[in-house]
Design a protein around this motif. Sequence first.
Motif, short mmCIF file in Angstrom:
data_model
loop_
_atom_site.label_atom_id
_atom_site.label_comp_id
_atom_site.label_asym_id
_atom_site.label_seq_id
_atom_site.Cartn_x
_atom_site.Cartn_y
_atom_site.Cartn_z
N TYR A 129 0.82 -1.19 0.00
CA TYR A 129 0.00 0.00 0.00
C TYR A 129 0.86 1.26 0.00
O TYR A 129 0.43 2.33 -0.37
CB TYR A 129 -0.93 0.02 1.21
N SER A 130 2.10 1.12 0.52
CA SER A 130 3.00 2.27 0.49
C SER A 130 4.42 1.73 0.53
O SER A 130 4.64 0.54 0.70
CB SER A 130 2.76 3.18 1.69
N SER B 142 6.50 2.47 2.82
CA SER B 142 6.92 2.28 4.21
C SER B 142 6.27 0.98 4.67
O SER B 142 5.11 0.94 4.99
CB SER B 142 6.43 3.40 5.11
N TYR C 46 5.01 -2.54 6.38
CA TYR C 46 4.29 -2.78 7.62
C TYR C 46 4.46 -4.24 8.00
O TYR C 46 4.61 -4.59 9.15
CB TYR C 46 2.83 -2.42 7.36
N GLU D 250 10.72 3.78 10.09
CA GLU D 250 11.64 3.07 10.99
C GLU D 250 12.92 2.59 10.32
O GLU D 250 14.02 2.79 10.83
CB GLU D 250 10.93 1.86 11.60
#
Lengths: 70, 751
Positions: B59-60, B62, B64, B207
């Motif tokens: 979805y992005s 970054s 998850y 992160e």
Amino acid sequence: MPIMLAPVGQKVKIVAMSLDAEVKKRLTDIGVAVGADVEVISNSGGNLVLDVLGVRVALNRDVAMKIRVA
Amino acid sequence: MLKLALAGNPNCGKTTLFNALTGSTAYVGNWPGVTVEKREGKYKKAGQPINVVDLPGIYSLSPYSPEEVVSRNYLLDEKPDVIVNILDATNLERNLYLTTQILETDRPVVIALNMMDEVERRGDKIDAAELSRRLGVPVTEISALRGKGIHELMKVAQEAAKKPRAAFSVLQEGELAPAVEAARKLLETHGTDNPLFHAIKLLEGDELEVKNHPDEAGELEEIRKRCQNETFGDDFEALTADARYKYITQNLASVQHKAERKEKLTRSDKIDKVLTSRIWGIPIFVAMMFLIFHLTFAEDFLYLNTFYGVSVQGWETWWEPGSYMIDGGIPSPGVLLQSCLIWCTDSLSALAASGLANAPAWVSSLICDGVLAGVFSVLSFLPQIALLFLFLSILEDSGYMARVAFIMDRIFRKFGLSGKSFLPLLMGFGCSVPAIMASRTLEHDKERQMTIYMTPWFSCTAKMPIYTAIAAAVFVGNDDLVVFGMYMLGMVCAILGALLLRNTVFRGQTAPFIMELPAYHLPQAKSLFVHLWDKVKKYVVRAATIIAASTIVLWFVSNFDWSYHMVGSIEDSIIHDIGSLVAWIFYPLGFAHGAYGWVFVVAAITGLIAKEEVVSTLTVLGIAVGKLAEDAAEATAIETLFTVSGISSPAVIAFMAFNLLAIPCFAAVGAARAELGKGRGFKGALLWWTASAYVVSMLIYLIGSYWWTVFIFAALAAAATALIVLWNKGKIKLPARGKKAAQEGGDKKAS
């Protein structure tokens, strides 16, 4: 109000999400972001299916309690 | 060779496109997170071959969950020559959110608007040329499913790969621009690759990025502080997300024109009103599962015989007597297909036996009683496995599985798992190996670990023959109920096991349930059968290789003694001695008792290598045992074995339960090791499977044989539960004893 209590079938705007940064990020990426217009498609005991930008997103109750809409 | 990466949101059709481009048969399902690993293939229709890489959906940028890290790392580190960003054109705006991030890298990008046929069907329009102008990258229209426009896409991608592209961010306009620019300059002077991309990710506080760039942290904090906002405070992440979505709505959304909808609810929404309803959701799911099992395993189809006395006389005598069919009802499709196959293999066996009539005794014994009997016994379940697998694939492909995860979430949450872990678990019905890999889609480590622990308890297709063969031999007439019951036992154990682990070693919060529900669609016949064929092929290959080889070994040790002389009776054989030597370990489980108890012990042990072995072992040894019995002419080897051994019903169930819960098979253990690492998690899994299999089987046997023991175990379970509760509340501090009691307690409840 929490999105859990939003009437089914009516457009609402998300104003705040008091959730962990990680969960918030996930929601944002999937389209459930602060400032987004969403519509509750179904609500079974707090477990919601939302319409966000034409996509159906399912959320469980704990998450739905912490998303505030106006 | 040109390297092309397919990136996009989950369930936007990447794998479908990958299959269309490379002619592969990678599995496609209609729920987010089917692909958990990157996959490579070659596109050969261009001048020179192109290396196509299919990445897990994101979805992005970054990430998850672990499988998303794969995608991001590939895009950044492997530097593909061109990124094809696939968008589900029916949800343009949400899909463009990822695009805005992909454009921040400096790789050439081509946008493929997928599912354009669906857009047209709805009467919508998307101006691809205008979108291309606004984003500065080529945009093509495709339909991966129908293979439309995919060759044009590849041509455009080849062209795009030749030209370098400057990174571009929608955040470079608007109020965030100064901060982005400052951070970008900072990284550029430090000589970082892709400065714009990393600058934005660092500002967002990603992160992974922060870990990789410790030097710049101080200065970035300064930049971030300068850019506060009333709505979002200093939450830069939310700020950038908002800016991206705003940009999309203001500048990009206008390229599409949506036709007026007659009805607000889509067809999927209407179906969901029933299928995910609070009252009907779960009963419908259970009913559907039962129907699938009934169609596959029932010998009395729709209970027509039981209730209405409908029966077919003599259909079972079309072929040889001795096929295990019972008189009476119409068989279900699964059973019908199976008996046809059994007739074929029986004829082949008979042919082989007559052909080898003049050969030396050991040759005909090796071929008929060893290899053929063992391999055919495993193969005979192929029709039922294929059918079960087909039904489950239909459910997956239709989009129903994502709903099941949603409705099961309410129940699973009570036991410390989120509904999302139900998807890998359900895949476990097919095979534990991909199911264990699929656990990567879970975000929380502990939940992922627990899901791997529970996955083998969702009986895979190799465990099914054990239940079916035994049910047909021992519980005649109730086959489908017994098989269904064993599947249910596995699920109940998994739920109770999760509850136990959650309250002892894996304490922590349950991950929230956030999942996209894809629109329902009709399953694609082609992809269903390709997938089915793949499964059938694997099963046959397994039967012809590992199973055949081990039946030869088994035949040898059951027909020869320690001085390598062929034995007249299995009681003198090598395997008898080995089996008897270890049988005592299984005494509390019931099935090791009696003169032939060691046979079941051997079967259970060979099952630790591969579950198919259990049936082939029972068959090969059953034939040898059958030679000793006089009245065994009519029955199959397994039936004879169970009759002769005089094993009690509770012991039979305990035997099946042991096979259900114990260490699954070498392949699944390997997969678990790959996912859990070599450390404690993996050793814990082995211990968990062994201990729970032993304890649950023992309880089944003891309670089944001596019903009053239920009070003793109930009391023990209650005491253990009380201990755990007190321990968790910090009232007592006896961690070592608490844990041990916990183990016993939970398994007890599981039975």
